[in-house]
Design a protein around this motif. Sequence first.
Motif, PDB file in Angstrom:
ATOM      1  N   PRO B 149       0.883  -1.290   0.070  1.00  0.00           N
ATOM      2  CA  PRO B 149       0.038   0.031   0.027  1.00  0.00           C
ATOM      3  C   PRO B 149       0.836   1.306   0.083  1.00  0.00           C
ATOM      4  N   ASN B 150       0.520   2.334  -0.708  1.00  0.00           N
ATOM      5  CA  ASN B 150       1.470   3.383  -0.919  1.00  0.00           C
ATOM      6  C   ASN B 150       1.656   4.307   0.400  1.00  0.00           C
ATOM      7  N   PHE B 151       0.563   4.135   1.256  1.00  0.00           N
ATOM      8  CA  PHE B 151       0.903   4.900   2.478  1.00  0.00           C
ATOM      9  C   PHE B 151       1.879   4.370   3.247  1.00  0.00           C
ATOM     10  N   LEU B 152       1.777   2.920   3.262  1.00  0.00           N
ATOM     11  CA  LEU B 152       3.018   2.236   3.770  1.00  0.00           C
ATOM     12  C   LEU B 152       4.592   2.640   3.536  1.00  0.00           C
ATOM     13  N   LEU B 153       4.507   2.735   2.229  1.00  0.00           N
ATOM     14  CA  LEU B 153       5.591   3.174   1.574  1.00  0.00           C
ATOM     15  C   LEU B 153       5.994   4.526   1.928  1.00  0.00           C
ATOM     16  N   ALA B 154       4.980   5.306   2.178  1.00  0.00           N
ATOM     17  CA  ALA B 154       5.051   6.610   2.565  1.00  0.00           C
ATOM     18  C   ALA B 154       5.682   6.861   3.827  1.00  0.00           C
ATOM     19  N   VAL B 156       7.524   4.274   5.219  1.00  0.00           N
ATOM     20  CA  VAL B 156       8.735   3.619   5.335  1.00  0.00           C
ATOM     21  C   VAL B 156       9.853   4.956   4.804  1.00  0.00           C
ATOM     22  N   ILE B 157       9.413   5.681   3.857  1.00  0.00           N
ATOM     23  CA  ILE B 157      10.398   6.473   3.316  1.00  0.00           C
ATOM     24  C   ILE B 157      10.567   7.675   4.356  1.00  0.00           C
ATOM     25  N   LEU B 158       9.414   8.036   4.707  1.00  0.00           N
ATOM     26  CA  LEU B 158       9.574   9.024   5.994  1.00  0.00           C
ATOM     27  C   LEU B 158      10.654   8.684   7.012  1.00  0.00           C
ATOM     28  N   TYR B 159      10.404   7.569   7.342  1.00  0.00           N
ATOM     29  CA  TYR B 159      11.086   6.884   8.426  1.00  0.00           C
ATOM     30  C   TYR B 159      12.635   6.887   8.101  1.00  0.00           C
ATOM     31  N   LEU B 160      12.982   6.368   6.753  1.00  0.00           N
ATOM     32  CA  LEU B 160      14.361   6.376   6.475  1.00  0.00           C
ATOM     33  C   LEU B 160      14.788   7.675   6.298  1.00  0.00           C
ATOM     34  N   GLY B 161      14.010   8.618   5.777  1.00  0.00           N
ATOM     35  CA  GLY B 161      14.551   9.760   5.798  1.00  0.00           C
ATOM     36  C   GLY B 161      15.056  10.308   7.027  1.00  0.00           C
ATOM     37  N   PRO B 197       6.719  12.697  -3.098  1.00  0.00           N
ATOM     38  CA  PRO B 197       5.327  12.320  -3.120  1.00  0.00           C
ATOM     39  C   PRO B 197       4.917  11.632  -4.596  1.00  0.00           C
ATOM     40  N   ALA B 198       5.644  12.310  -5.668  1.00  0.00           N
ATOM     41  CA  ALA B 198       5.234  11.687  -7.027  1.00  0.00           C
ATOM     42  C   ALA B 198       5.370  10.020  -7.093  1.00  0.00           C
ATOM     43  N   LEU B 199       6.724   9.878  -6.820  1.00  0.00           N
ATOM     44  CA  LEU B 199       7.082   8.307  -6.722  1.00  0.00           C
ATOM     45  C   LEU B 199       6.152   7.682  -6.002  1.00  0.00           C
ATOM     46  N   ILE B 200       5.673   7.928  -4.761  1.00  0.00           N
ATOM     47  CA  ILE B 200       4.900   7.015  -3.844  1.00  0.00           C
ATOM     48  C   ILE B 200       3.765   6.947  -4.438  1.00  0.00           C
ATOM     49  N   LEU B 201       3.102   8.157  -5.012  1.00  0.00           N
ATOM     50  CA  LEU B 201       1.634   7.888  -5.754  1.00  0.00           C
ATOM     51  C   LEU B 201       1.497   7.012  -6.956  1.00  0.00           C
ATOM     52  N   GLY B 202       2.916   7.232  -7.665  1.00  0.00           N
ATOM     53  CA  GLY B 202       2.941   6.657  -8.927  1.00  0.00           C
ATOM     54  C   GLY B 202       3.452   5.329  -8.867  1.00  0.00           C
ATOM     55  N   LEU B 203       3.590   4.776  -7.728  1.00  0.00           N
ATOM     56  CA  LEU B 203       4.410   3.623  -7.881  1.00  0.00           C
ATOM     57  C   LEU B 203       3.463   2.326  -8.177  1.00  0.00           C
ATOM     58  N   ALA B 204       2.140   2.374  -7.528  1.00  0.00           N
ATOM     59  CA  ALA B 204       1.454   1.376  -7.878  1.00  0.00           C
ATOM     60  C   ALA B 204       0.825   1.345  -9.301  1.00  0.00           C
ATOM     61  N   LEU B 274       2.334  12.198   4.417  1.00  0.00           N
ATOM     62  CA  LEU B 274       3.262  12.974   4.074  1.00  0.00           C
ATOM     63  C   LEU B 274       2.886  14.514   4.234  1.00  0.00           C
ATOM     64  N   GLY B 275       1.650  14.615   4.814  1.00  0.00           N
ATOM     65  CA  GLY B 275       1.284  16.394   5.046  1.00  0.00           C
ATOM     66  C   GLY B 275       1.368  17.036   3.784  1.00  0.00           C
ATOM     67  N   LEU B 276       0.738  16.451   2.706  1.00  0.00           N
ATOM     68  CA  LEU B 276       0.694  17.075   1.311  1.00  0.00           C
ATOM     69  C   LEU B 276      -0.542  18.207   1.458  1.00  0.00           C
ATOM     70  N   PRO B 277      -0.205  19.365   1.082  1.00  0.00           N
ATOM     71  CA  PRO B 277      -1.651  20.367   1.031  1.00  0.00           C
ATOM     72  C   PRO B 277      -2.421  20.215  -0.203  1.00  0.00           C
ATOM     73  N   THR B 278      -2.915  19.053  -0.233  1.00  0.00           N
ATOM     74  CA  THR B 278      -3.738  18.729  -1.344  1.00  0.00           C
ATOM     75  C   THR B 278      -5.123  18.651  -0.982  1.00  0.00           C
ATOM     76  N   VAL B 279      -6.054  18.517  -1.873  1.00  0.00           N
ATOM     77  CA  VAL B 279      -7.594  18.449  -1.700  1.00  0.00           C
ATOM     78  C   VAL B 279      -8.012  17.231  -1.298  1.00  0.00           C
TER      79      VAL B 279
END
Lengths: 349, 329
Positions: B149-154, B156-161, B197-204, B274-279
């Motif tokens: 799931p992409n939120f999980l990936l998000a 993980v990346i947050l954590y790694l970062g 964010p583009a990578l995480i959203l686009g991966l699936a 990711l705290g993205l300011p989207t809708v």
Amino acid sequence: MDCGTPPIPMDVRTATQTLLSVRNLKTYFPQDEGTVKAVDGVTFDLYPGATLGIVGESGCGKSVTARSILRIVDRPGRIVDGEIHFRRPTTNGGAGQTVDLTKLEPNGPEMRAIRGAEIALIFQEPMSSFSPVHSVGNQIIEAILLHQQVSRRDARDKTIEMLQRVGVSSPEARVDQLASQLSGGLRQRAMIAMALSCHPTLLIADEPTTALDVTTQTQILELMRQLQREDGMAIMLITHDLGVVAEMATDVAVMYLGRVVEQAPVDAIFHAPQHPYTRALLRSIPRMRARSRARLTPIVGAVPHPYDRPSGCPFHPRCADFMAGTCDRRAPSLRPVGDQHTVSCFLYE
Amino acid sequence: MLAYIGRRALLAVFTVWAISALAFAIIQLPPGDYVTSYIAQMASMGSVVSDEEAQNLRIQYGLGQPIYVQYLKWMELVVQGDFGFSMEWRRPVTEVIGDRLWLTVVVSVAALLLTWVLALPIGIYSAVRQYSVGDYVATFIGFIGLAVPNFLLALVILYLGFTLFNAHIGGLFTPELQDAPWSQAKVWDLFKHLPIPALILGLAGTAQQIRIMRANLLDELRKPYVVTARSKGLSEARVILKYPVRLALNPFASTIGYTLPYIVSGSIIVSIVLGLPTVGPLLLKALIAQDMFLAGTIVLLLGVMTVIGTLISDILLVWVDPRIRLEDT
Ligand SMILES: Nc1ncnc2c1ncn2[C@@H]1O[C@H](COP(=O)(O)OP(=O)(O)OP(=O)(O)O)[C@@H](O)[C@H]1O
Ligand SMILES: [Mg+2]
């Protein structure tokens, strides 16, 4: 010359003049279920300006032979043995050096310079052999630009000229059309225009008229003959139609299960066929000028599955002259039985 | 060709109308009418709405009149750019959404572009080198991309970062620029924040598109026109890129339309993580709080964007596939 020692004796004409000389060609397709020996020892010669008819039942390896010569066999197929000697034209049109095409890199510069420019291919499906989204002209111009040092404008003019030559009406308009806008006959004409746009010395036509109606078929064959007279190229004509062979060919090679079983001038094939398979093949087609209402005899049995070829002579299970103990044990090889006439059968060994 | 585009445009108009009806229905969903809830809302904030003002609002929204009149009145306001008032945020909806709509589009388009940039070459490679090691690796990574799931990936990346680089990766802007007015520096800042964010959203999507491209191209590679192209003596790369790839791309042009909403709806959880300011997060909150003007507006705007995306992809399809131009000209 880099010919090596050919497995069969060659007469003088062969040694000095052949345009294309295929020796013991083997092209296999390794598959999970086993190896498909699509071409398994094909040998034949083709002379400049001549027309060699290649006949044989479906699946006997005619198309794979053609693709092997052009080195465009689909993966996983590959040439595992044999030689393909092709005499390259010199720039002034004379006969030049021979190269063994099997030694060339399939996508290397030399093979690509030969492919399309010196050996051209036309094949059966006139519908799908043009890209459905590029104009016919675009695809012909591309071939000209690839092999000739001309401007795009000149290539376009040449294309229109070529379309005119093959009998496409209003070529200025047709050149920008898609293949789907042309009729089957026109498409095959355009295909011929593309193949001949670079003046090849060898044209390989793989069942060029099978998909066309009889009238169109006659027209296309007549066109090929006319262009051959004008340009002097040799034609390797693949077909299962012996009528077409009788009309077009100067020489015939008969194939069975990946091998050439007999090669001879066209008259010898029709009037003095030697191999039992050739005879059976001739008996199985209706003769136009037959005096009596001779009965047609289909060849008994079916073509064996490509995975399990019969041992010995591949034709022995269906052969009328089967000799137990010989034909099922050893494989015969091509031997001369007359002037330019070779047969692969124990009846003649 | 014009007839084709005309038909598509007509369909687009009809779809927009259907979406607007849906958005209107969403706004109408909660019990009681809008003005009543507005008055209650205002009262809870301590300000009183005068009877006159309430009456004006009722007239403006056509309350008490037949439903289609109410719809038309609402549409009239929408067309003028007035999307109503957000109960939850106590501000006009336009103000609440602000840049978020455009940022959503930017993030989604970036994800889509990245998907293509990754998926097309990998898909082509996988098809041309079918059953090679590279093909298997691409397939494997592809399935992982689909399965995680992409939120999980998000996360993980947050954590790694955070642990490896001690960097906070979330958001689309550095905090100092978050509320700053638009400037070159801010655009550049956005650009720098986009890839993750583009990578995480686009991966699936990438994983899926690799499979589609591979399958399409394998189909095309078997067609006789490829043999024709090859028999001309073209280089293998040119044969493949000019002919079968071109045809295998057609289905892609037609997927742009529905990939966008897929990314947007898939982005809600990722945007929260990711705290993205989207809708996306805004829509979720609005639905939970029954803030219907906000929710309806977001649905309407996203819907319209999707329709525009589809229309663009239809026109693109005409451009890449001349066969469509021939159909009933
Ligand atoms: N890409 C491939 N993979 C595996 N086997 C193949 C492939 N291409 C051809 N073959 C096999 O090679 C054999 C010879 O095929 P080929 O197409 O040369 O026959 P053909 O003589 O041209 O027949 P037809 O008259 O039907 O065109 C067949 O048994 C076929 O199944
Ligand atoms: Mg064939």
